[in-house]
Design a protein around this motif. Sequence first.
Motif, PDB file in Angstrom:
ATOM      1  N   ASN A 284       0.773  -1.271  -0.213  1.00 44.09           N
ATOM      2  CA  ASN A 284      -0.120  -0.045   0.101  1.00 44.09           C
ATOM      3  C   ASN A 284       0.855   1.223  -0.017  1.00 44.09           C
ATOM      4  O   ASN A 284       0.588   2.199  -0.723  1.00 44.09           O
ATOM      5  CB  ASN A 284      -0.883  -0.086   1.355  1.00 44.09           C
ATOM      6  N   HIS A 285       1.765   1.202   0.710  1.00 43.36           N
ATOM      7  CA  HIS A 285       2.897   2.314   0.915  1.00 43.36           C
ATOM      8  C   HIS A 285       3.484   2.465  -0.390  1.00 43.36           C
ATOM      9  O   HIS A 285       3.744   3.612  -0.934  1.00 43.36           O
ATOM     10  CB  HIS A 285       3.914   1.976   1.906  1.00 43.36           C
ATOM     11  N   GLY A 286       3.915   1.444  -1.528  1.00 42.42           N
ATOM     12  CA  GLY A 286       4.411   1.515  -2.434  1.00 42.42           C
ATOM     13  C   GLY A 286       3.453   2.332  -3.447  1.00 42.42           C
ATOM     14  O   GLY A 286       3.768   2.832  -4.488  1.00 42.42           O
ATOM     15  N   LEU A 287       2.099   1.867  -3.336  1.00 40.95           N
ATOM     16  CA  LEU A 287       1.008   2.401  -4.278  1.00 40.95           C
ATOM     17  C   LEU A 287       0.682   4.011  -3.929  1.00 40.95           C
ATOM     18  O   LEU A 287       0.474   4.695  -4.958  1.00 40.95           O
ATOM     19  CB  LEU A 287      -0.090   1.559  -4.080  1.00 40.95           C
ATOM     20  N   ARG A 288       0.724   4.231  -2.725  1.00 39.03           N
ATOM     21  CA  ARG A 288       0.137   5.504  -2.423  1.00 39.03           C
ATOM     22  C   ARG A 288       1.005   6.794  -2.110  1.00 39.03           C
ATOM     23  O   ARG A 288       0.870   7.814  -1.754  1.00 39.03           O
ATOM     24  CB  ARG A 288      -0.851   5.422  -1.364  1.00 39.03           C
ATOM     25  N   ARG A 289       2.579   6.181  -2.110  1.00 41.20           N
ATOM     26  CA  ARG A 289       3.350   7.333  -1.564  1.00 41.20           C
ATOM     27  C   ARG A 289       3.654   8.528  -2.331  1.00 41.20           C
ATOM     28  O   ARG A 289       4.096   9.393  -1.830  1.00 41.20           O
ATOM     29  CB  ARG A 289       4.722   6.670  -1.110  1.00 41.20           C
ATOM     30  N   CYS A 290       3.376   8.311  -3.713  1.00 42.73           N
ATOM     31  CA  CYS A 290       3.488   9.240  -4.794  1.00 42.73           C
ATOM     32  C   CYS A 290       2.172   9.846  -5.102  1.00 42.73           C
ATOM     33  O   CYS A 290       1.590   9.312  -6.074  1.00 42.73           O
ATOM     34  CB  CYS A 290       4.364   8.736  -6.092  1.00 42.73           C
ATOM     35  N   LEU A 291       1.693  11.070  -4.578  1.00 38.69           N
ATOM     36  CA  LEU A 291       0.532  11.551  -4.874  1.00 38.69           C
ATOM     37  C   LEU A 291       0.678  12.475  -6.094  1.00 38.69           C
ATOM     38  O   LEU A 291       1.482  13.122  -6.319  1.00 38.69           O
ATOM     39  CB  LEU A 291       0.270  12.645  -3.569  1.00 38.69           C
ATOM     40  N   ILE A 292      -0.379  12.261  -6.702  1.00 41.86           N
ATOM     41  CA  ILE A 292      -0.505  13.354  -7.891  1.00 41.86           C
ATOM     42  C   ILE A 292      -1.411  14.557  -7.458  1.00 41.86           C
ATOM     43  O   ILE A 292      -2.749  14.576  -7.496  1.00 41.86           O
ATOM     44  CB  ILE A 292      -1.229  12.437  -9.118  1.00 41.86           C
ATOM     45  N   SER A 293      -0.815  15.563  -7.627  1.00 41.52           N
ATOM     46  CA  SER A 293      -1.790  16.917  -7.289  1.00 41.52           C
ATOM     47  C   SER A 293      -2.167  17.536  -8.352  1.00 41.52           C
ATOM     48  O   SER A 293      -1.413  18.434  -9.118  1.00 41.52           O
ATOM     49  CB  SER A 293      -0.777  17.857  -6.482  1.00 41.52           C
ATOM     50  N   THR A 294      -3.206  17.421  -9.057  1.00 43.92           N
ATOM     51  CA  THR A 294      -4.052  17.915  -9.994  1.00 43.92           C
ATOM     52  C   THR A 294      -5.371  17.659 -10.026  1.00 43.92           C
ATOM     53  O   THR A 294      -5.812  16.954  -9.180  1.00 43.92           O
ATOM     54  CB  THR A 294      -3.182  17.297 -11.361  1.00 43.92           C
ATOM     55  N   ASP A 295      -6.174  18.563 -10.902  1.00 42.03           N
ATOM     56  CA  ASP A 295      -7.598  18.492 -10.910  1.00 42.03           C
ATOM     57  C   ASP A 295      -7.995  17.307 -12.034  1.00 42.03           C
ATOM     58  O   ASP A 295      -8.124  17.819 -13.092  1.00 42.03           O
ATOM     59  CB  ASP A 295      -8.196  19.807 -11.207  1.00 42.03           C
ATOM     60  N   MET A 296      -8.120  16.313 -11.643  1.00 40.17           N
ATOM     61  CA  MET A 296      -8.385  14.953 -12.379  1.00 40.17           C
ATOM     62  C   MET A 296      -9.793  15.016 -13.078  1.00 40.17           C
ATOM     63  O   MET A 296      -9.990  14.998 -14.336  1.00 40.17           O
ATOM     64  CB  MET A 296      -8.117  13.892 -11.694  1.00 40.17           C
ATOM     65  N   HIS A 297     -10.608  15.951 -12.038  1.00 38.79           N
ATOM     66  CA  HIS A 297     -11.846  15.916 -12.908  1.00 38.79           C
ATOM     67  C   HIS A 297     -12.070  16.961 -14.007  1.00 38.79           C
ATOM     68  O   HIS A 297     -12.883  16.576 -14.908  1.00 38.79           O
ATOM     69  CB  HIS A 297     -12.807  16.513 -11.695  1.00 38.79           C
ATOM     70  N   HIS A 298     -11.213  17.963 -13.848  1.00 38.46           N
ATOM     71  CA  HIS A 298     -11.215  18.894 -14.842  1.00 38.46           C
ATOM     72  C   HIS A 298     -10.476  18.160 -16.149  1.00 38.46           C
ATOM     73  O   HIS A 298     -11.098  18.526 -17.474  1.00 38.46           O
ATOM     74  CB  HIS A 298     -10.424  20.116 -14.271  1.00 38.46           C
ATOM     75  N   THR A 299      -9.579  17.538 -16.146  1.00 39.22           N
ATOM     76  CA  THR A 299      -8.957  16.717 -16.945  1.00 39.22           C
ATOM     77  C   THR A 299      -9.855  15.754 -17.806  1.00 39.22           C
ATOM     78  O   THR A 299      -9.723  15.826 -18.979  1.00 39.22           O
ATOM     79  CB  THR A 299      -7.728  16.009 -16.673  1.00 39.22           C
TER      80      THR A 299
END
Length: 215
Positions: free
Chosen positions: A60-75
């Motif tokens: 879980n740490h390997g999956l979640r440790r890199c957060l993507i900071s962006t507005d995915m809904h807008h994309t």
Amino acid sequence: MCTEGAFPHRSARSLTLTRVHTHIHVCVPVLWGSVPWGMKLQSVSLWLLGTILILCSVDNHGLRRCLISTDMHHTEESFQEIKRAIQAKDTFPNVTILSTLETLQIIKPLDVCCVTRNLLAFYVDRVFKDHQEPNPKILRKISSIANSFLYMQKTLRQCQEQRQCHCRQEATNVTRVIHDNYDQLEVRAAAIKSLGELDIFLAWIDKNHEVTSSA
């Protein structure tokens, strides 16, 4: 119970060493053998449970440790507004580049960051540059998506600098398959095909990353 046998006459130091050696090999098995089977099974079960929890935590740490900071809904909204127009230009409807998620579904948690980074580079460095869009409205939407991808690249680059975005062979192989699929088509057709499959990649990001708003 431990019993001490008779020892031949030796020095005090020699006798002490011999007794320690005897205690290790005789007393410990007797003590473990005296433990009820129920307690043994309980101890083993707790050990296995602890091991499983540790492994799950690592994945879980390997999956979640890199957060993507962006507005995915807008994309995603930007893509949905041009999806029909882009896919209408696709002259190879029976061909796929992202393999309709079959390639991406086999990605393990530890490879998510690397594959995401590689696919963002694939779209930014190849797809968006190869596509020639005459419609200003569609071009604005594609530019908006490209800017979102650039921002995501910046986020993952910071993660890579902290050595949290490792690329294993499995991740490299997946990226190579997608580039090979792209190279099998003429450049313009490959770019349109890849743009038309953007929803596959966006859905995969949404599923595999903990996305935070950039607002």
